[in-house]
Write an enzyme that holds these catalytic residues in place. Structure first.
Site, PDB file in Angstrom:
ATOM      1  N   ASP A  88      -1.344  22.979   2.926  1.00 54.47           N
ATOM      2  CA  ASP A  88      -1.730  23.472   4.253  1.00 54.47           C
ATOM      3  C   ASP A  88      -1.924  24.987   4.248  1.00 54.47           C
ATOM      4  O   ASP A  88      -2.809  25.508   4.910  1.00 54.47           O
ATOM      5  CB  ASP A  88      -0.668  23.091   5.288  1.00 54.47           C
ATOM      6  CG  ASP A  88      -0.689  21.584   5.550  1.00 54.47           C
ATOM      7  OD1 ASP A  88      -1.696  20.949   5.170  1.00 54.47           O
ATOM      8  OD2 ASP A  88       0.293  21.065   6.106  1.00 54.47           O
ATOM      9  N   CYS A  89      -1.098  25.671   3.491  1.00 56.08           N
ATOM     10  CA  CYS A  89      -1.229  27.139   3.464  1.00 56.08           C
ATOM     11  C   CYS A  89      -2.272  27.615   2.446  1.00 56.08           C
ATOM     12  O   CYS A  89      -2.846  28.686   2.577  1.00 56.08           O
ATOM     13  CB  CYS A  89       0.122  27.799   3.220  1.00 56.08           C
ATOM     14  SG  CYS A  89       1.099  26.998   1.945  1.00 56.08           S
TER      15      CYS A  89
END
Lengths: 127, 490
Positions: B127-128
């Site tokens: 996600d990051c």
């Protein structure tokens, strides 16, 4: 002077080196020999001043003769480590007063051993 | 007595007296240590050799969308990524996946030469850091940091190498010719940094050094540090390094490596240091070890001094053997002179260590779960004499249920070996006695060798059994690939 002699299926069976030595009264030093059943290649060393006479006799006996003039060469990759020094059978390489690897190329017999050991791929035969 | 501050003040004023380690030997011999200590402020030492334990940390900055590297390759040489998103460590001896004679060392060299290299990476896709792959070209200008951090460099002295075996060995010590055909050695002896400060008074953690033309630092003792075979862990900015003092190389049959130029200035604080910097090659001893024995503890052939090694010939078993260095004195001298110039010009100041490195440490061997030796796998050998008939040999194989018959003389000394294949061959050529078909050049092992050595011999020569012999070549037993497979359960 170094000469590369090529023998075909006929000449490879004759004692050509001894015959040439006797006929010319010249010592012939065999440096490298690769002799098979049907052909052969020999590198010999002969005194500079007798080279032409030796070549003439060899050619008469139908041996192919080539003077070796292009010897081992070096590019800028050399770091003068000296790993080649103990590998060369004819002591072409040595460290000079500046600790640089110096080459006595006239002693080179084209065996190529140094090319395979050089860690920086600095040595080659010019084509 | 001088302090480092006094020496640095002299550097600032331009009145400092700097000499190379080579010059210092003559000065100490001529003037004596007391006068030399008074006259000379700094001695520059140097080495230039292949240092495998070398690598570079690089930070590339973030891509858009950003990526956390799972795997990364520079010119198809893989680097380590198990750190933060775009930090990598590229090791010098890592081999390229596509190019022969090319590795991490060559990528480092190209970067120092100002060239671009191709960077290819795959990401985890989080996600990051959502990105899953990237392909780009980078040079040293494009990256944030490129810091050389080397776990083990500048060996104080090193064991010289020779080869008693009957085949050519291609090693990290260069090519070793059979039957003690040559000797190779590494290190620059009397001009090498640590030999000039064997008590590690000025060479320690935090000492500023010359690393491939850049200002670098000692960050600790090196791995495997074990004086007088001392080593150093060093760091330096790759962006400031100069091509003259770094060279990628490749040792055939081993791996890529990299020649590094390292120079360390020794401040002459007192008589004791002046005396230490006067050390000469004949006082620096090492051993010549035999690479013909493929074990961790290779046998020592003899003790030798760097003076003898540098003479180009050493005596082994009464024969003159030619010697090759692996380190370049020519460039090591250039390192010493360059560092001397930098200090004289006021571009390089000396620093004392913030902490000293250990002066006595032992280099331990690897802890292994167990070392299984040949003796455990050895079975009784059915031996025969060379005048035995083919029929009798064939009969013996059937009766004893074996495929290999070592051929021995009256003293049980190994003369050859006959296999069931040889018996088949004997029938086709009409041979009558085993001596006509036996293999005379037998590959053997000793009983106390690790089984791994027997296995590698079986694979290398594509054979299925090895007679086990003692040092007088008498047959003690046999080890077969069948027994090994059964016992190891493979």
């Amino acid at each position: 002077m170094l000469l590369l002699l090529r023998f075909d299926s006929k000449t490879v069976r004759e004692p050509i080196i001894s015959m040439t030595s006797i006929k010319t009264g010249t010592p012939i030093n065999i440096l490298k020999a690769d002799v098979g059943a049907r052909r052969g290649e020999i590198i010999v060393e002969v005194p500079e001043e007798r080279a032409k006479e030796v070549e003439k006799i060899l050619i008469e006996m139908e041996v192919e003769v080539q003077e070796i003039t292009k010897t081992i060469a070096r590019n800028d990759n050399c770091v003068h480590c000296g790993l080649c020094i103990s590998i060369c059978p004819t002591e072409v390489f040595r460290l000079n007063g500046e600790n640089k690897v110096e080459m006595k190329t006239e002693k080179c017999i084209h065996c190529g051993a140094c090319i395979k050991v050089c860690p920086t791929m600095a040595l080659y035969f010019p084509i | 007595m001088k302090s480092i501050e006094e020496i640095n003040a002299k550097i600032r004023e331009g009145s400092v007296c700097v000499v190379t380690a080579k010059e210092m030997k003559e000065i100490v011999t001529e003037m004596g240590t007391k006068k030399a200590a008074k006259e000379v402020d700094v001695v520059t030492t140097g080495t230039f050799g292949a240092m495998c334990s070398t690598g570079v940390f690089i930070n590339f900055g973030h891509a858009d969308p950003p990526i956390k590297f799972k795997r990364v390759w520079l010119n198809d040489v893989e680097a380590y990524t198990g750190m933060a998103a775009v930090d990598i460590f590229l090791g010098a001896t890592k081999i390229s996946e596509t190019r022969e004679f090319y590795g991490g060392a060559h990528v480092i060299e190209e970067l120092v030469f100002g060239k671009e290299v191709e960077m290819r990476a795959i990401g985890f896709g989080t996600d990051c850091y959502p990105r899953k792959e990237i392909l780009t070209s980078i040079s040293l200008q494009d990256v944030n940091q490129a810091v050389m951090v080397n776990p083990r460099n500048a060996y104080q002295r090193y064991r010289a190498a020779t080869n008693s075996s009957e085949r050519i060995l291609r090693t990290y010590m260069g090519t070793l010719l059979p039957n003690y055909g040559n000797v190779t050695f590494a290190g620059t002896g009397e001009i090498s940094p640590m030999n000039n400060d064997p008590e590690f008074r000025t060479i320690g953690i935090g000492t500023r050094i010359f690393l491939c033309g850049a200002r670098g630092y000692i960050i600790g003792e090196g791995t495997q540090h074990s004086p007088p075979f001392g080593t150093l862990m060093v760091k330096g900015n790759l962006k400031e390094m100069k091509p003259d003092f770094l060279k990628a190389c490749y040792f055939p049959g081993y791996a890529p490596s990299i020649f590094l130029g390292i120079g360390i200035p020794i401040p002459v604080l007192d008589d004791e240091i002046a005396k230490a910097t006067g050390i000469k090659d004949d006082e620096i001893k090492t051993t010549i070890i035999d690479f013909g024995v493929p074990r961790r503890d290779r046998p020592t052939v003899r003790e030798v001094s760097y003076a003898e090694l540098k003479s180009g010939k050493v005596e082994i078993n009464g024969q003159d053997v030619r010697v090759s260095p692996l380190s370049s004195y020519y460039i090591a001298e250039k390192v010493m002179k360059e560092l001397k110039k930098m200090i004289e010009k006021g571009e390089f100041f000396l620093s004392m260590p913030v902490e000293r490195v250990k002066r006595n440490e032992i280099f331990k061997p690897m802890k292994q779960r167990e070392i299984r030796i040949v003796r455990e796998f050895m079975t009784k050998a059915v031996t025969i004499n060379e005048d035995l008939s083919i029929e009798d040999a064939a009969m013996l194989m059937i009766q004893k249920n074996v495929n290999h018959l070592p051929v021995v003389d009256k003293e049980k000394v190994l003369k050859g070996i006959v296999t069931s294949w040889d018996i088949a061959k004997a029938i086709t050529v009409g041979a009558r006695r085993v001596e006509e078909v036996m293999t005379r050049d037998v590959v053997t092992v000793f009983p106390d060798e690790p089984i791994a050595i027997a296995i590698s011999k079986l694979e290398k020569y594509d054979i299925s059994a090895l007679p086990v012999i003692d040092n007088k070549k008498r047959v003690l037993g046999i080890v077969t690939s069948e027994t090994i497979s059964k016992m190891l359960g493979v």
